[in-house]
Structure formats: C-alpha cells, structure tokens
Motif scaffolding. Structure first.
Motif, PDB file in Angstrom:
ATOM      1  N   GLU A   1       0.836  -1.339  -0.116  1.00  0.00           N
ATOM      2  CA  GLU A   1       0.034   0.059   0.178  1.00  0.00           C
ATOM      3  C   GLU A   1       1.042   1.361  -0.105  1.00  0.00           C
ATOM      4  OE1 GLU A   1      -2.867   0.089   3.210  1.00  0.00           O
ATOM      5  OE2 GLU A   1      -2.762   2.124   3.226  1.00  0.00           O
ATOM      6  N   ILE A   2       1.955   1.199   0.877  1.00  0.00           N
ATOM      7  CA  ILE A   2       2.676   2.476   0.760  1.00  0.00           C
ATOM      8  C   ILE A   2       3.570   2.489  -0.443  1.00  0.00           C
ATOM      9  CG2 ILE A   2       4.616   3.500   2.270  1.00  0.00           C
ATOM     10  CD1 ILE A   2       4.057   1.478   4.582  1.00  0.00           C
ATOM     11  N   ALA A   3       4.006   1.649  -1.044  1.00  0.00           N
ATOM     12  CA  ALA A   3       4.939   1.726  -2.132  1.00  0.00           C
ATOM     13  C   ALA A   3       3.865   2.196  -3.332  1.00  0.00           C
ATOM     14  CB  ALA A   3       5.378   0.237  -2.531  1.00  0.00           C
ATOM     15  N   ARG A   4       2.608   1.782  -3.310  1.00  0.00           N
ATOM     16  CA  ARG A   4       1.749   2.371  -4.209  1.00  0.00           C
ATOM     17  C   ARG A   4       1.391   3.898  -4.280  1.00  0.00           C
ATOM     18  NH1 ARG A   4      -0.794  -1.221  -7.602  1.00  0.00           N
ATOM     19  NH2 ARG A   4      -0.619  -3.366  -7.007  1.00  0.00           N
ATOM     20  N   ARG A   5       1.475   4.133  -2.741  1.00  0.00           N
ATOM     21  CA  ARG A   5       0.952   5.370  -2.528  1.00  0.00           C
ATOM     22  C   ARG A   5       2.118   6.347  -2.909  1.00  0.00           C
ATOM     23  NH1 ARG A   5      -0.910   5.126   3.169  1.00  0.00           N
ATOM     24  NH2 ARG A   5       1.226   5.656   3.598  1.00  0.00           N
ATOM     25  N   GLU A   6       3.427   5.863  -2.739  1.00  0.00           N
ATOM     26  CA  GLU A   6       4.714   6.670  -3.108  1.00  0.00           C
ATOM     27  C   GLU A   6       4.831   6.730  -4.512  1.00  0.00           C
ATOM     28  OE1 GLU A   6       6.653   8.848  -0.868  1.00  0.00           O
ATOM     29  OE2 GLU A   6       4.482   8.602   0.089  1.00  0.00           O
ATOM     30  N   GLY A   7       3.976   6.043  -5.268  1.00  0.00           N
ATOM     31  CA  GLY A   7       4.201   5.895  -6.679  1.00  0.00           C
ATOM     32  C   GLY A   7       5.398   4.942  -7.019  1.00  0.00           C
ATOM     33  N   HIS A   8       5.563   3.864  -6.391  1.00  0.00           N
ATOM     34  CA  HIS A   8       6.618   2.970  -6.723  1.00  0.00           C
ATOM     35  C   HIS A   8       6.269   1.685  -7.444  1.00  0.00           C
ATOM     36  CE1 HIS A   8       9.884   5.382  -4.807  1.00  0.00           C
ATOM     37  NE2 HIS A   8       9.416   5.258  -3.915  1.00  0.00           N
ATOM     38  N   ILE A   9       4.950   1.608  -7.338  1.00  0.00           N
ATOM     39  CA  ILE A   9       3.876   0.492  -7.985  1.00  0.00           C
ATOM     40  C   ILE A   9       2.888   1.507  -8.989  1.00  0.00           C
ATOM     41  CG2 ILE A   9       2.591  -1.408  -7.873  1.00  0.00           C
ATOM     42  CD1 ILE A   9       4.304  -1.832  -5.328  1.00  0.00           C
ATOM     43  N   PRO A  10       3.193   1.334 -10.376  1.00  0.00           N
ATOM     44  CA  PRO A  10       2.131   1.783 -11.235  1.00  0.00           C
ATOM     45  C   PRO A  10       0.552   0.982 -10.997  1.00  0.00           C
ATOM     46  CG  PRO A  10       3.705   0.897 -12.443  1.00  0.00           C
ATOM     47  CD  PRO A  10       3.830   0.400 -11.159  1.00  0.00           C
ATOM     48  N   GLU A  11      -0.510   1.691 -11.344  1.00  0.00           N
ATOM     49  CA  GLU A  11      -1.774   0.962 -10.973  1.00  0.00           C
ATOM     50  C   GLU A  11      -1.937  -0.443 -11.830  1.00  0.00           C
ATOM     51  OE1 GLU A  11      -4.805   2.011  -9.794  1.00  0.00           O
ATOM     52  OE2 GLU A  11      -3.624   3.398  -8.585  1.00  0.00           O
ATOM     53  N   ASP A  12      -1.468  -0.504 -13.050  1.00  0.00           N
ATOM     54  CA  ASP A  12      -1.433  -1.471 -14.093  1.00  0.00           C
ATOM     55  C   ASP A  12      -0.518  -2.471 -13.941  1.00  0.00           C
ATOM     56  OD1 ASP A  12       0.307   0.271 -14.995  1.00  0.00           O
ATOM     57  OD2 ASP A  12      -0.211   0.096 -17.093  1.00  0.00           O
ATOM     58  N   ALA A  13       0.426  -2.521 -12.968  1.00  0.00           N
ATOM     59  CA  ALA A  13       1.173  -3.493 -12.698  1.00  0.00           C
ATOM     60  C   ALA A  13       0.582  -4.807 -12.365  1.00  0.00           C
ATOM     61  CB  ALA A  13       2.424  -3.234 -11.765  1.00  0.00           C
ATOM     62  N   ASP A  14       1.100  -5.942 -13.074  1.00  0.00           N
ATOM     63  CA  ASP A  14       0.481  -7.124 -12.921  1.00  0.00           C
ATOM     64  C   ASP A  14       1.329  -7.708 -11.591  1.00  0.00           C
ATOM     65  OD1 ASP A  14       2.753  -9.370 -13.286  1.00  0.00           O
ATOM     66  OD2 ASP A  14       2.571  -8.050 -15.324  1.00  0.00           O
ATOM     67  N   GLU A  15       0.601  -8.745 -11.228  1.00  0.00           N
ATOM     68  CA  GLU A  15       1.076  -9.466  -9.801  1.00  0.00           C
ATOM     69  C   GLU A  15       2.278  -9.896  -9.646  1.00  0.00           C
ATOM     70  OE1 GLU A  15      -1.114 -12.713  -7.174  1.00  0.00           O
ATOM     71  OE2 GLU A  15      -2.533 -11.819  -8.541  1.00  0.00           O
ATOM     72  N   THR A  16       2.786 -10.562 -10.671  1.00  0.00           N
ATOM     73  CA  THR A  16       4.126 -11.166 -10.659  1.00  0.00           C
ATOM     74  C   THR A  16       5.056 -10.044 -10.566  1.00  0.00           C
ATOM     75  OG1 THR A  16       3.260 -12.661 -11.925  1.00  0.00           O
ATOM     76  CG2 THR A  16       5.736 -12.813 -11.699  1.00  0.00           C
TER      77      THR A  16
END
Ligand code: ZN
Ligand code: ZN
Length: 547
Positions: free
Chosen positions: A415-430
């Motif tokens: 969640e934190i990594a997403r919030r900080e923009g290190h994981i884009p919305e469309d990145a797949d699970e792997t």
C-alpha cells in the motif's frame, strides 16, 4: 616478458566493456573451438566473494564470445591435490555459513597437514573430502550466480593420467625446466626436480626427490620434513617410488601444464599471480613446453568493508551470504566493473551499489537522460546481467525498500509503495511481487549493518504518548516546515533543533518525542535524515499526531 603476456595489457581499443576487449585479444590469436576460459584456486579456507573473480570475470568473456557465435567451454580447476599447509581459522558449511574451526570435526585436519586436500576427510562430514567440500561450495556459488562452469578436480586429472604426458616431458627436460624456473625462484638448485610424489606410507606430498626415470614414469623420493610458513610439517622418513599419477607438479609447472592439458585460451588471475607465478608460468609454457600461454588478464582485488578479504582470518563474505542482501543481477553488476581497478565491497553502502545498478538499468531502457558514454556502456553491459530483459520490471529504490522493511505487514508495504508511486496501477501481480521481494533484502541489510532502517516503525497506530503543549507546538512547526519546504535530511535535522529552540523544549526530550511517535522507543536514528527518507504523508500525519 613476451609482449603478448602482459597481464595488464591496456588495449581496450575503444571498447566500452572490458570483456569485449579481452574477447578481441583472444580472437586475434585465431583459437580453435571450443575456446577455453579457465579460472581456479587452491581449496584453502573459505571460497569468498573475492575468489569469485576467478569465475565471474571469465563468465563475461565467455558470454561475449558466445554472443559472437563461438563455442566456449568455461572451466574452473580446483587445485585440490595441493597439500594442506596450515589450519584455516574459519570454514564454511555448504549453506555458506562461516564457522570457527572449533565448531567442526577439525581433528582430522591437524593430522593431515601436508596431505592433498582430496585425501583429507570433510570436517563437516557431508562430502567425500575436504577438497570436495570446497569444490561443492564453489559450484553452488556459481550456480547461484547463474553461471554454468565445468568443475575440474586436479586430483582426478592426475589420477586419470591427464597430466602424465606433460609430466614426463618436464622430467625428460628437467635441466631446462630448472634453468627457466631458477630465474624466478632462488631455492631452485641443481637437485630440483619438477615433481612432488605423494608418500606411499604417510600420504603427504613430499619435496625430496632422489631420482627419476622419465621414460618409465617413476620418481624416487624420501619423505622429509616440509617447510610450511612458520611451521614444519614432519615427514615420516619413508623411501619409495611413485608413478606420475601418484604426486603432483609444483604449482609453477602445474599451471602451465593445466593450460596445455585443458587447452586454455584465456585466464584471469589476481595480482599475486600477476607478479609471481604468471611471469614464470608464461616463460615455462613458451620456453620449456613450447606452448603459447593463454591470453592473461590480471584483476585487482576486492576489499570487504575497507579491509582485504582474509580466508584464514574469516574476514569474508560468501555469495550465499551476499544474495541475502542483493539481487543476483546486482552482484553480477559489481563484477562487470573494470577489473583493473581495486574495489571495496562496502556492506554499509550497498544501497549505493544498488542505486548504480538501477540507474544502469533505466539508462538501458531509455528512461533517464544519460550522456553517450553512459548509454553505450549500459546498452552493452546490461544484457549480460539479467536473464530476461523485461522493460516492465519494477525496482523500488533500495533505501525505500529498507523503509518498507521497517513494517512487517506485506499488504501495508504494498500500500505504501503504491501511495508513493513506486508501483503503477496497471502492474501485474508477478511484477509487484518481484518488486517487493527487494524489501526482504533491504531488511536484512538494515539488520546486518544495524543502520537507521533497523527499527520497527509503528505505522499501524500511533504509540501512546503524553507531550506538553510546547512539545506539541514544536512538532507542529516541524510538520509545517516539512510540508512547505520539502527539505533534504540535513535541512530537516536543522529544523528539529530550531523548532525545539523556538518553543524552549529540551533538545534531547524533543528527539525522544520523535522516537516515541515513530518507534515507541526512547532512542533511534538521526531523526532529520531518517524522516526525509520516509513517505511524506505518513510523517506529516504522525508529527501532527493525527494517525
Ligand atoms: Zn561437505
Ligand atoms: Zn611419509
């Protein structure tokens, strides 16, 4: 020295990757295929990261040659017929865990001083011999780095008779052999014979040859005392006769003999050899054996945290260990750097190495600006570092991964990594999973170095606290400064002092308030630089005691 034998040849001819320059030098000799790239060491002590130069440097050259369409054989010789000359202070089990001699069945080692490594029982009891244990460790280190290398046991090569012809030749030309070696070693006198039989009685490698018959392939010996550094290994006095399979060539001859037997075209080695056995070996190959020695490449040694690696003193780190801190591609990257420069493997600063790798990767994919030199280098080197070239891969910056590692909950980490923009919305699970796998590496790095990330950050809920009005006002000031100024760590640290001073709060107590809020402890890292590395929203909310 023959001009082709300079191990420091500096003819990069404009190549951006040293392995290309090495491949050029090999191909200039028009070698037969398969081209043979070799490395090797004697199995004393612990096979550490520095020893891996013997494999990883060769790997890059082999990979470059294969890319150019050549068939390559990469071999590693375990010089395991060498005698054990002294007790190592440390050993490593097959998992790469370094142990003291007292923790293993070391009794057999002491009794076997002077015997070949392959004739000494494995102190861990898991392999055929001490030598085999060491070879297995090297093999698994190479496997972990994804390098396919063919292990060659010197002992097996002797036993199979692979060295027989070249040994016979050297004995038949013992005068010439002696004459050439004497230019490099003072102790070589007129009685010197280039063969060390193994005593048929006590099993030690002997140095006193009393006669030989090159044609029959026999060597007579007396088992006398052996000088081993600061101690003497006692001989048993036995007088016997050995075949050419029952002994070994002295290292200065064994190395050129390996080149001939294995048909070696290229060999990297450390600067100890560059100044010692390489010049004599090249001379012996050319002027005794009549062979062209391989293309040489001397590499500078690595240090570990500023000190030389020491297998005997246990100042070592193994590949197995390093891979608990770094991704394999980052380890390969470390070895892809120019071998002519000494480098420090600084565990404390591994974040910088990872950042450098991440940048190289982004330059490769054209995601950041870079000058021509940097881009060319990234384009050439990067494909040899990874198994798959994946433009969609994700990298969380290493120090931020360490920040995430301060939180145990994997969902919260994501969640934190997403919030900080290190994981884009469309990145797949792997992809997400791979990116987050860096967190456990960074967590382990923080633990081992006990750095500012080695704390348990209380993210879930605000710890119990009881501050006076002045402290609360100072905390609010600090939050406002952070929000308005977007300061770096040092500037934030300065404001910690300023805020406390403005509200007449004792500075020690103010730091204490910060540690209470973030760790529920009374002590912690240098607050300003630390808070600057955390995610902004969280820090603001916490300083304001909102969540
Ligand atoms: Zn073992
Ligand atoms: Zn003996």
């Amino acid at each position: 020295m023959h001009p082709d034998d300079d191990p420091y040849a500096d003819d990069d001819s404009g190549r951006v990757f040293w392995a290309d320059a090495a491949a050029d030098r090999i191909l200039a000799r028009d070698p037969e295929e398969p081209i043979v790239v070799k490395g090797g060491i004697s199995p004393s002590g612990v096979p550490h990261l520095g020893n891996m130069n013997e494999i990883v440097r060769g790997y890059f050259v082999a990979a470059v040659l294969r890319e150019r369409g050549y068939e390559v054989r990469q071999v590693f010789t375990s010089d395991d017929r060498d005698p054990l000359r002294g007790l190592p202070r440390k050993l490593a089990d097959l998992d790469g865990t370094v142990v003291n001699l007292g923790e293993v069945n070391a009794g057999a080692l002491g009794q076997n001083l002077g015997a070949p490594y392959t004739d000494i029982p494995d102190p861990f009891g898991c392999c055929d011999s001490y030598g085999a244990h060491f070879s297995n460790l090297i093999q698994s280190s190479a496997d972990l780095l994804g390098i396919d290398v063919e292990m060659v046991s010197n002992t097996e090569a002797y036993e199979d008779g692979d060295f027989e012809a070249v040994t016979r030749f050297l004995l038949a030309h013992a005068d010439l052999a002696r004459e050439v070696l004497a230019e490099y070693q003072d102790k070589v006198d007129e009685d010197y014979v280039p063969f060390n039989p193994i005593c048929g009685e006590c099993g030690k490698v002997t140095e006193t040859v009393t006669g030989f018959d090159a044609e029959a392939g026999t060597v007579d010996y007396v088992c006398t005392d052996m000088d081993a550094g600061d101690q003497t290994i006692e001989g048993c006095g036995h007088e016997g006769t050995a075949t050419l399979r029952e002994g070994k060539l002295p290292w200065r001859f064994e190395w050129p003999a390996q080149w001939r037997v294995l048909g070696v075209d290229f060999e990297p080695f450390g600067k100890d050899h560059a100044e010692g056995s390489w010049p004599s070996g090249a001379d012996i190959a050319r002027n005794v054996l009549g062979d062209e020695p391989p293309v040489p490449m001397a590499y500078e040694w690595f240090t570990l945290d500023g000190e030389p690696f020491s297998s005997s003193a246990g100042h070592v780190v193994l590949v197995q260990d390093v891979l608990e801190l770094l991704e394999v591609e980052v380890v390969r990257f470390f070895f892809s750097k120019d071998p002519r420069r000494a480098r420090d493997f600084a565990v404390e600063h591994l974040d910088q190495l990872v950042d450098e790798f991440d940048r190289l990767e982004r330059v490769y994919f054209g995601e950041v600006d870079a000058d021509e030199d940097e881009r060319e280098r990234a384009e050439r080197v990067y494909p040899f570092l990874v198994d798959d070239i994946d433009p969609d891969r994700l990298r969380i910056p290493f120090t931020f991964a360490a920040v995430l590692g301060m939180t145990d909950d994997p969902d919260l980490r994501e969640e934190i990594a997403r919030r900080e923009g290190h994981i884009p919305e469309d990145a797949d699970e792997t992809t997400v999973e791979n990116a987050l796998s860096r967190v456990s590496l960074a967590r382990e790095w923080a633990r081992r170095t006990d750095n500012e990330f080695n704390y348990d950050l209380k993210r879930q809920s605000i710890p119990d606290h009881d501050f006076d009005d002045a402290t609360e006002a100072a905390l609010d000031d600090l939050a406002d400064f952070l929000e308005a100024e977007d300061p770096d760590g040092e500037a934030l640290q300065g404001e910690v002092y300023e805020s406390a001073k403005r509200h007449d709060v004792d500075i020690g107590a103010f730091f204490g308030a910060g540690y209470r809020l973030f760790f529920d402890e009374s002590q912690g890292p240098k607050l300003g630089p630390f808070l600057a590395k955390l995610d902004r929203e969280f820090v603001l909310e916490r300083l304001r005691r909102e969540a």
